[in-house]
Design a protein around this motif. Structure first.
Motif, PDB file in Angstrom:
ATOM      1  N   ALA A  19       5.852  22.195 -61.418  1.00 50.69           N
ATOM      2  CA  ALA A  19       5.354  21.375 -60.310  1.00 50.69           C
ATOM      3  C   ALA A  19       4.142  22.001 -59.621  1.00 50.69           C
ATOM      4  CB  ALA A  19       6.476  21.146 -59.288  1.00 50.69           C
ATOM      5  N   HIS A  20       4.043  23.329 -59.648  1.00 47.45           N
ATOM      6  CA  HIS A  20       2.980  24.008 -58.918  1.00 47.45           C
ATOM      7  C   HIS A  20       1.590  23.630 -59.400  1.00 47.45           C
ATOM      8  CE1 HIS A  20       1.727  26.914 -62.046  1.00 47.45           C
ATOM      9  NE2 HIS A  20       2.920  26.627 -62.517  1.00 47.45           N
ATOM     10  N   ALA A  21       1.487  23.133 -60.629  1.00 46.83           N
ATOM     11  CA  ALA A  21       0.167  22.834 -61.188  1.00 46.83           C
ATOM     12  C   ALA A  21      -0.280  21.399 -60.904  1.00 46.83           C
ATOM     13  CB  ALA A  21       0.175  23.085 -62.697  1.00 46.83           C
ATOM     14  N   HIS A  22       0.538  20.634 -60.179  1.00 43.56           N
ATOM     15  CA  HIS A  22       0.221  19.220 -59.946  1.00 43.56           C
ATOM     16  C   HIS A  22       0.092  18.925 -58.447  1.00 43.56           C
ATOM     17  CE1 HIS A  22       0.972  18.033 -64.164  1.00 43.56           C
ATOM     18  NE2 HIS A  22       1.811  19.064 -64.133  1.00 43.56           N
ATOM     19  N   SER A  23      -0.865  18.066 -58.106  1.00 38.60           N
ATOM     20  CA  SER A  23      -1.070  17.745 -56.693  1.00 38.60           C
ATOM     21  C   SER A  23      -0.575  16.344 -56.356  1.00 38.60           C
ATOM     22  CB  SER A  23      -2.552  17.869 -56.338  1.00 38.60           C
ATOM     23  OG  SER A  23      -3.287  16.750 -56.811  1.00 38.60           O
ATOM     24  N   GLY A  24       0.018  15.658 -57.315  1.00 37.84           N
ATOM     25  CA  GLY A  24       0.508  14.308 -57.043  1.00 37.84           C
ATOM     26  C   GLY A  24      -0.610  13.345 -56.672  1.00 37.84           C
ATOM     27  N   GLY A  25      -1.780  13.549 -57.228  1.00 39.02           N
ATOM     28  CA  GLY A  25      -2.896  12.656 -56.953  1.00 39.02           C
ATOM     29  C   GLY A  25      -3.704  13.058 -55.732  1.00 39.02           C
ATOM     30  N   LEU A  26      -3.247  14.093 -55.024  1.00 36.16           N
ATOM     31  CA  LEU A  26      -3.934  14.449 -53.779  1.00 36.16           C
ATOM     32  C   LEU A  26      -5.330  15.012 -54.037  1.00 36.16           C
ATOM     33  CD1 LEU A  26      -3.540  14.549 -50.682  1.00 36.16           C
ATOM     34  CD2 LEU A  26      -3.063  16.976 -50.959  1.00 36.16           C
ATOM     35  N   GLU A  27      -5.488  15.789 -55.105  1.00 31.60           N
ATOM     36  CA  GLU A  27      -6.796  16.402 -55.336  1.00 31.60           C
ATOM     37  C   GLU A  27      -7.879  15.329 -55.485  1.00 31.60           C
ATOM     38  OE1 GLU A  27      -7.320  18.896 -58.862  1.00 31.60           O
ATOM     39  OE2 GLU A  27      -8.904  19.978 -57.823  1.00 31.60           O
ATOM     40  N   ALA A  28      -7.552  14.282 -56.223  1.00 41.44           N
ATOM     41  CA  ALA A  28      -8.538  13.206 -56.395  1.00 41.44           C
ATOM     42  C   ALA A  28      -8.784  12.476 -55.075  1.00 41.44           C
ATOM     43  CB  ALA A  28      -8.053  12.230 -57.464  1.00 41.44           C
ATOM     44  N   ALA A  29      -7.721  12.277 -54.293  1.00 45.54           N
ATOM     45  CA  ALA A  29      -7.877  11.577 -53.009  1.00 45.54           C
ATOM     46  C   ALA A  29      -8.706  12.410 -52.035  1.00 45.54           C
ATOM     47  CB  ALA A  29      -6.498  11.282 -52.421  1.00 45.54           C
ATOM     48  N   VAL A  30      -8.530  13.738 -52.083  1.00 45.84           N
ATOM     49  CA  VAL A  30      -9.333  14.618 -51.228  1.00 45.84           C
ATOM     50  C   VAL A  30     -10.799  14.556 -51.651  1.00 45.84           C
ATOM     51  CG1 VAL A  30      -9.789  17.048 -50.689  1.00 45.84           C
ATOM     52  CG2 VAL A  30      -7.448  16.168 -50.596  1.00 45.84           C
ATOM     53  N   ALA A 180       2.322  17.781 -50.612  1.00 41.07           N
ATOM     54  CA  ALA A 180       2.136  18.454 -49.326  1.00 41.07           C
ATOM     55  C   ALA A 180       1.666  19.895 -49.538  1.00 41.07           C
ATOM     56  CB  ALA A 180       3.448  18.441 -48.535  1.00 41.07           C
ATOM     57  N   SER A 181       2.285  20.564 -50.506  1.00 44.17           N
ATOM     58  CA  SER A 181       1.896  21.943 -50.795  1.00 44.17           C
ATOM     59  C   SER A 181       0.466  21.995 -51.321  1.00 44.17           C
ATOM     60  CB  SER A 181       2.904  22.511 -51.795  1.00 44.17           C
ATOM     61  OG  SER A 181       2.341  23.520 -52.549  1.00 44.17           O
ATOM     62  N   ALA A 182       0.094  21.008 -52.134  1.00 42.16           N
ATOM     63  CA  ALA A 182      -1.287  20.940 -52.607  1.00 42.16           C
ATOM     64  C   ALA A 182      -2.247  20.722 -51.447  1.00 42.16           C
ATOM     65  CB  ALA A 182      -1.431  19.826 -53.648  1.00 42.16           C
ATOM     66  N   GLY A 183      -1.793  19.983 -50.426  1.00 51.62           N
ATOM     67  CA  GLY A 183      -2.628  19.742 -49.251  1.00 51.62           C
ATOM     68  C   GLY A 183      -2.943  21.037 -48.512  1.00 51.62           C
TER      69      GLY A 183
END
Lengths: 248, 261
Positions: A19-30, A180-183
């Motif tokens: 899971a640590h390698a995924h941002s759940g789409g957040l990176e693209a949204a950022v 959230a962690s990716a955030g």
């Protein structure tokens, strides 16, 4: 709740399932400027919970239901078998999981996200096979990229003795905590504030899990199909980036 | 397991098992000729049941990718080789190796690590194990897989669930006090490589100090000084890997495959 420690273990972001390698789409949204601060992160997470969270939790719950089908009578004496119950036994489980696999593919419009779901399923399966070698993972559909993550999670939770609602809770919770962690990493947000934000979303997460667990009584084609077209588009663009921090 | 409670990988000072007599002896003096490309008339080393997995870690810029490229050159005609790279946020290292032309691109896999290169090689190794499996699926059985970590800091180590041996690479330009600073990579790696010795006079690094400190930190574990500028096939490191391959083949005989690829 017979096994609270196992519930916590499987919901823990440190459980080694990639899971640590995924941002759940957040990176693209950022990168698109749609998430810039705590408020927009909260909106993103709420949207993710209502779409990917609900669908993933429902399919995890349905896979859990298929996994425990043969023990329904004994484990829940108060509940008599229903006509929509999946058939018991390995063949029945395989058929039920194959239908769920096809239905989840149909609900995942972006090819990039299908691949991500299968890749995460493969990672979870690798952990699960080592930890619960006797679980019924052989009944998962044999697809080239792996089985979808929610299906693997359903079998894993059944092997751990968790209930269907607990299974759905882990699935829904995971869609929140990963992003959230990716955030925190991508935006440099205050980690305390981000945790407070998750506390604020806890009721919604529990409600989503309860809805998903109930929905799992329906046949596969009736399972929730909430979607976020913008997230699908973002995922496809993200997959083409030359430089990215997260795999998705 | 909490990352901060990971038990440092123990490194056996003594080989736990002596090679069984059936295993062909390890002989580096035998010359190898290959009349047909892609066909090994006589394997140079005893084939093992699965590939030896060697982790290559170390700080940013210490020369990990250059070492991997040098080893690719060294083993090009000798071993069935695969490489897995773990970049911090790109596939830069994999791209470098592909451009360098030292290895068939099909034999290189890049793992994306979500800002956490140490997590992907230590705490949550599934993506790397997947990459190792995919290499074997794509190109067939392998003798050696090099797993290069993303550039990290002195605390990064590989999980024993991912690699059989680990090499830690530091360089003289990073300061001659790096071996003294220690950390699990410097103290416990199966091999410490002190790279870019050709730069030592220019950066005022004292190799004798680095050697003395490395011995103090590492006990009997080996340390090698290297300049890939002067030795483009990293001969000493390649020889060390050949030696480890022989031990690995004895522990994992061909007819008893152990685990994936």
């Amino acid at each position: 709740m017979a096994t609270p420690s196992l519930l916590l273990l499987l919901a823990d972001g440190r459980f080694p399932a990639g899971a640590h390698a995924h941002s759940g789409g957040l990176e693209a949204a950022v990168a698109a400027g749609r998430v810039t601060d705590l408020a927009s992160l909260e909106a993103f997470l709420a949207g993710r919970l209502a779409t990917a969270g609900l669908v993933g939790a429902a399919f995890a719950a349905a896979a859990h239901r298929a996994a425990v089908a043969e023990t329904v009578g004994s484990a829940h004496p108060a509940r008599s078998a229903r006509p929509s119950d999946p058939p018991a036994g390995s063949a029945g489980r395989s058929a039920a999981l194959a239908r769920l696999d096809a239905e989840l593919d149909a609900r995942t419009a972006a090819p990039a996200l299908r691949a991500v779901s299968r890749r995460q399923g493969r990672a979870l399966l690798r952990a699960g096979r080592t930890i619960w070698p006797d679980a019924r993972f052989a009944d998962l559909p044999q697809k080239p990229g792996g089985a979808h993550q929610p299906l693997v999670l359903g079998l894993l939770c059944a092997a751990a003795g968790l209930s269907r609602v607990e299974t759905a809770t882990i699935a829904a919770y995971g869609t929140l905590t990963g992003a959230a962690s990716a955030g925190v990493r991508l935006l440099g947000l205050d980690p305390y504030q981000v945790q407070a934000l998750l506390v604020g979303l806890a009721d919604a997460c529990d409600g989503t899990a309860a809805d998903a667990a109930r929905a799992a009584d329906d046949p596969p084609e009736r399972l929730p199909a909430a979607a976020a077209p913008l997230a699908d588009i973002h995922a496809e663009i993200h997959a083409t980036w030359e430089v990215r921090l997260f795999a998705s | 397991m909490r990352p901060d409670t990971v038990v440092p990988s123990a490194v056996p000072a003594v080989e736990p098992i002596t090679p069984p007599p059936a295993t062909p002896p390890h002989d580096e003096t035998v010359p190898h000729t290959h009349p047909e490309p892609g066909v090994d008339p006589h394997p140079p080393l005893a084939r093992a049941g699965r590939a030896l997995r060697v982790g290559i870690g170390g700080p940013v810029g210490s020369g990990k990718t250059a070492l991997v490229a040098a080893l690719c050159r060294a083993f090009a005609d000798e071993l069935r080789l695969g490489v897995v790279t773990n970049d911090i946020y790109t596939t830069e290292d994999a791209d470098f190796l592909r451009r360098a032309g030292v290895l068939d691109p099909a034999r290189i896999r890049a793992v994306e690590t979500g800002c956490c290169p140490h997590t992907a090689i230590r705490d949550d190794i599934g993506a790397n194990l997947d990459a190792v499996d995919e290499l074997a699926e794509a190109v067939g059985p392998l003798d050696l897989v090099l797993v290069e970590s993303g550039g990290d800091n002195l605390t990064a180590t590989f999980s024993r669930g991912l690699v059989d041996r680990q090499i830690f690479v530091v360089d003289v330009a990073g300061g001659d006090k790096v071996p003294r600073k220690g950390g699990p990579g410097v103290t416990a790696a199966d091999l410490l490589v002190i790279n870019k010795t050709d730069l030592a006079p220019m950066v005022g690094a004292d190799l004798a100090v680095m050697d003395r400190d490395a011995r103090a930190r590492r006990g009997d574990l080996p340390t090698l000084f290297l300049s890939i500028v002067g030795d483009p096939t990293a001969t000493s490191v390649a020889d060390w890997i050949r030696h480890e391959l022989a031990h690995h083949a004895a522990l994992h005989p061909l007819d008893v495959p152990v685990g994936p690829a």
